[in-house]
Design an enzyme around this catalytic site. Structure first.
Site, PDB file in Angstrom:
ATOM      1  N   HIS A 177      52.496  70.493  27.631  1.00  0.00           N
ATOM      2  CA  HIS A 177      53.844  70.406  27.077  1.00  0.00           C
ATOM      3  C   HIS A 177      53.932  71.111  25.728  1.00  0.00           C
ATOM      4  O   HIS A 177      52.917  71.382  25.084  1.00  0.00           O
ATOM      5  CB  HIS A 177      54.223  68.936  26.924  1.00  0.00           C
ATOM      6  CG  HIS A 177      54.074  68.166  28.191  1.00  0.00           C
ATOM      7  ND1 HIS A 177      55.101  67.991  29.092  1.00  0.00           N
ATOM      8  CD2 HIS A 177      52.981  67.569  28.744  1.00  0.00           C
ATOM      9  CE1 HIS A 177      54.661  67.304  30.142  1.00  0.00           C
ATOM     10  NE2 HIS A 177      53.384  67.035  29.950  1.00  0.00           N
ATOM     11  N   HIS A 217      54.678  73.763  30.744  1.00  0.00           N
ATOM     12  CA  HIS A 217      55.373  73.620  32.026  1.00  0.00           C
ATOM     13  C   HIS A 217      56.641  74.466  32.078  1.00  0.00           C
ATOM     14  O   HIS A 217      57.231  74.808  31.046  1.00  0.00           O
ATOM     15  CB  HIS A 217      55.726  72.156  32.292  1.00  0.00           C
ATOM     16  CG  HIS A 217      56.681  71.580  31.279  1.00  0.00           C
ATOM     17  ND1 HIS A 217      58.042  71.809  31.312  1.00  0.00           N
ATOM     18  CD2 HIS A 217      56.462  70.788  30.209  1.00  0.00           C
ATOM     19  CE1 HIS A 217      58.623  71.189  30.312  1.00  0.00           C
ATOM     20  NE2 HIS A 217      57.690  70.557  29.617  1.00  0.00           N
ATOM     21  N   ARG A 242      56.296  67.190  35.573  1.00  0.00           N
ATOM     22  CA  ARG A 242      56.696  68.580  35.336  1.00  0.00           C
ATOM     23  C   ARG A 242      55.497  69.461  35.012  1.00  0.00           C
ATOM     24  O   ARG A 242      55.459  70.626  35.414  1.00  0.00           O
ATOM     25  CB  ARG A 242      57.761  68.660  34.232  1.00  0.00           C
ATOM     26  CG  ARG A 242      57.361  68.097  32.878  1.00  0.00           C
ATOM     27  CD  ARG A 242      58.599  67.970  31.986  1.00  0.00           C
ATOM     28  NE  ARG A 242      58.329  67.513  30.632  1.00  0.00           N
ATOM     29  CZ  ARG A 242      58.237  66.249  30.257  1.00  0.00           C
ATOM     30  NH1 ARG A 242      58.345  65.278  31.174  1.00  0.00           N
ATOM     31  NH2 ARG A 242      58.034  65.921  28.992  1.00  0.00           N
TER      32      ARG A 242
END
Length: 210
Positions: free
Chosen positions: A162, A14, A65
């Site tokens: 992530h 992200h 996110r």
């Protein structure tokens, strides 16, 4: 579905989050993207479009996110509305008691050496949280049973997730040791494009940076 010679997997961390900017341990907390993070996601979409990649399905975590990064990428590539599967198996590593703390404050509380061990060791978790090995224990089965079959069927698959959930995947794909993967930095908003062989091994890997 694309031709069976395709077998493409795209991994994207992200864009910069508000807590990345503030130097906070984030984990499963859910801050949004900064303006820079939005720009990084848009740039990732532009690079993927320029590379001629057209996705068959998308995977992301349950954290906003990563989802927003994916939405921005799909908007830039003209694929708004693509089938998307969200699963907490792809969530960031859970930092437990460190979540929400400034990294400098954590060092002041527990000592620089201890915090470094929690951040950069492979199998030592912070209090109440996960190690990278623990993160891999949920990421790897999800990849093998849910994501990889779509790639091996000839699909072009994007995963927006992530730093640590993707590190766990990269460790397996690149055949790295725990020691090797914890020292790898993963830039925000930079797509990594894998082409897989029919036996699931990596045929090629390209990093689409600026």
């Amino acid at each position: 579905m694309s031709s069976t010679s395709n077998r493409t997997l795209v991994l994207v961390r992200h864009g910069q989050s508000e807590w990345n900017l503030k130097n906070l341990f984030t984990g499963w907390r859910d801050p949004g993207l900064t303006e820079q993070g939005v720009a990084e996601a848009n740039a990732a979409g532009d690079r993927l479009k320029a590379a001629g990649l057209h996705f068959d399905i998308a995977f992301t975590s349950v954290l906003s996110r990563a989802q927003r990064t994916l939405d921005l990428i799909l908007d830039r590539t003209g694929q708004t509305g693509l089938e998307t599967i969200r699963d907490q198996a792809l969530n960031e590593r859970d930092y437990g008691d460190l979540s929400g703390l400034n990294k400098d404050d954590a060092r002041a509380k527990w000592g620089e050496e201890q915090v470094h061990v929690w951040r950069r060791s492979y199998d030592v978790p912070p209090p109440g949280g996960e190690s990278l090995k623990d993160t891999g224990a949920r990421v790897w089965p999800y990849y093998i049973h849910t994501i990889q079959p779509r790639v091996l069927a000839g699909g072009t698959v994007i995963v927006a997730a992530h730093g640590n959930s993707l590190r766990a995947l990269i460790m397996a794909l690149d055949g790295l040791t725990g020691e090797e993967i914890v020292s790898r930095e993963l830039a925000t908003g930079v797509p990594i494009v894998y082409r897989l062989n029919a036996d699931s091994t990596v045929a090629s890997k390209d990093v689409l940076d600026a």
